[in-house]
Design a protein around this motif. Sequence first.
Motif, mmCIF file in Angstrom:
data_model
loop_
_atom_site.group_PDB
_atom_site.id
_atom_site.type_symbol
_atom_site.label_atom_id
_atom_site.label_comp_id
_atom_site.label_asym_id
_atom_site.label_seq_id
_atom_site.Cartn_x
_atom_site.Cartn_y
_atom_site.Cartn_z
ATOM 1 N N GLN A 52 -5.479 -3.747 0.110
ATOM 2 C CA GLN A 52 -4.492 -2.509 0.473
ATOM 3 C C GLN A 52 -3.925 -2.548 1.860
ATOM 4 O O GLN A 52 -2.894 -2.425 2.116
ATOM 5 C CB GLN A 52 -4.574 -1.498 -0.334
ATOM 6 N N LYS A 53 -4.930 -2.357 2.784
ATOM 7 C CA LYS A 53 -4.740 -2.151 4.057
ATOM 8 C C LYS A 53 -4.237 -3.520 4.842
ATOM 9 O O LYS A 53 -3.029 -3.353 5.550
ATOM 10 C CB LYS A 53 -6.197 -1.920 4.914
ATOM 11 N N ASN A 54 -4.811 -4.752 4.408
ATOM 12 C CA ASN A 54 -4.015 -5.927 4.878
ATOM 13 C C ASN A 54 -2.638 -6.059 4.261
ATOM 14 O O ASN A 54 -1.672 -6.528 5.356
ATOM 15 C CB ASN A 54 -4.777 -7.237 4.225
ATOM 16 N N ALA A 55 -2.355 -5.692 3.182
ATOM 17 C CA ALA A 55 -0.871 -5.836 2.907
ATOM 18 C C ALA A 55 -0.019 -4.935 3.706
ATOM 19 O O ALA A 55 1.122 -5.447 4.059
ATOM 20 C CB ALA A 55 -0.866 -5.501 1.263
ATOM 21 N N TRP A 56 -0.411 -3.590 3.571
ATOM 22 C CA TRP A 56 0.226 -2.716 4.389
ATOM 23 C C TRP A 56 0.574 -3.129 6.037
ATOM 24 O O TRP A 56 1.603 -3.110 6.539
ATOM 25 C CB TRP A 56 -0.613 -1.436 4.341
#
Length: 478
Positions: A347-351
């Motif tokens: 989730q953080k990497n996509a964000w």
Amino acid sequence: MTLLIGRKNEQKELQRLYESKESEMAVVYGRRRVGKTFLVNQMFEKQGFSFKITGLYKNRMAKQLENFSLTIQEYFPNTNFSIPKTWMEAFNLLKTCLKSTKTGEKRVLFFDELPWMDSKGSGFLAAFEWFWNGWANAQTDILLIICGSATNWIINKLFKHKGGLYNRASAKIFLKPFTLKETEQYLENQGIEWEHYDIAQVYMIMGGIPYYLKQLEPGRTLSDNIDNCFFKINGKLWDEFDNLYETLFDSSENYLKVVEALSTKRMGLRREEIIKIAKMSDNGLISKILKDLLKCGFVRAYQYYGHKTKTQTYQLADFYTMFYFNFIKKNYGHDEHFWTHSLDTPQKNAWLGYTFEQLVKEHIEQVKTALGIGSVLSQQSNWFEQTNKEGNISGAQIDLIIDRRDKAINLCEIKFYSGEFTIDKDYSLKLRNKVSTFKTTQANRKTLIPTMITTYGIKHNKYSGIIQQEIVLDDLFS
């Protein structure tokens, strides 16, 4: 004087008005927490103010007038008067006090959060107009500075005023958030020295908002600071979101519906899509909300490159608002170390990936300078093409198109990566398909320049030759 970071043009403009031989009115506006009051205070700290007042948030006319009276008493202690009952009486009192205290030098009057003084039915704006047009504007020694976070009030009630205040402002100064470079300078002034990779992440969370950046503490890691500000119970900025929109807009619940709808799709939404997701009526209100959000810098509008329709797409542009809907809203109060525990999660990497695209767009002038086209007229947009029914055109999307007057187009891929980005065989084919599809579907003869914008550049190998120009994170700090 505390160090003023950036704001060079704004300082020059305020200084020009101060040195003018006439009375001048300056309006300094912009989103909450961007540093409007700080700028004015620092600019005129040495000269001092002849009158400085701050409006009271959500208070009745009687309280506003009481506040005005106490401020008069502070700046003109030898004046005897009763608390005014109307704004006309209040401004007449101020006029009388100023007439009796001429100094021969420019007198600075600072009305901070002036929109808050304009309570419903108070007659404030008419009295303010009377004060400026009827007396202050005719003097030679008045610099009247208005500040306000309620940007829609400033624009609709002052700039678009149909009466005597129309076009009266000598300067309209819209204060923008810091750039990446200014953010770096601000953090260094706070005793925080981080590499550009970390500063970019802070920017993607807070934007270049001085008040938010001020909450970061030296000696703490980036993740620990973010937890301390946003995820710790009663942390420094835990309730900022509600206050942000409530203080900026009347009927803020409708604005929140729109920004929440926009948060559901990173590429943005068309007007009809916003109405559907936000469950709002298709009327003048939605148009007003979108215009206000655009003027405040919370939303950007664009058209997809090469599409025949002129329909605008609206995209959420405020970094803090994006971060709130992605992480804070769902996770506040559940884990005080949420951000620390989110290292390297999908989730953080996509964000990070799609928010870095927004960061690049916010620094488009730095991108153009790094490309050597800073003085070349150009326009930027997004582009996508769907796979057609016949199957002879593959679907493709390009993060950023820079269409240049010198008969070239930069087709920009944007990647946030922790090291050099490697282009392998599959990714190379994907890039070639994008260039081929763009060339096939767009009727122009301009030179196409595949361009890569990454944090640390690309690793050069046998597949990287497709990229003709590179931009790295350091370039955005220029």
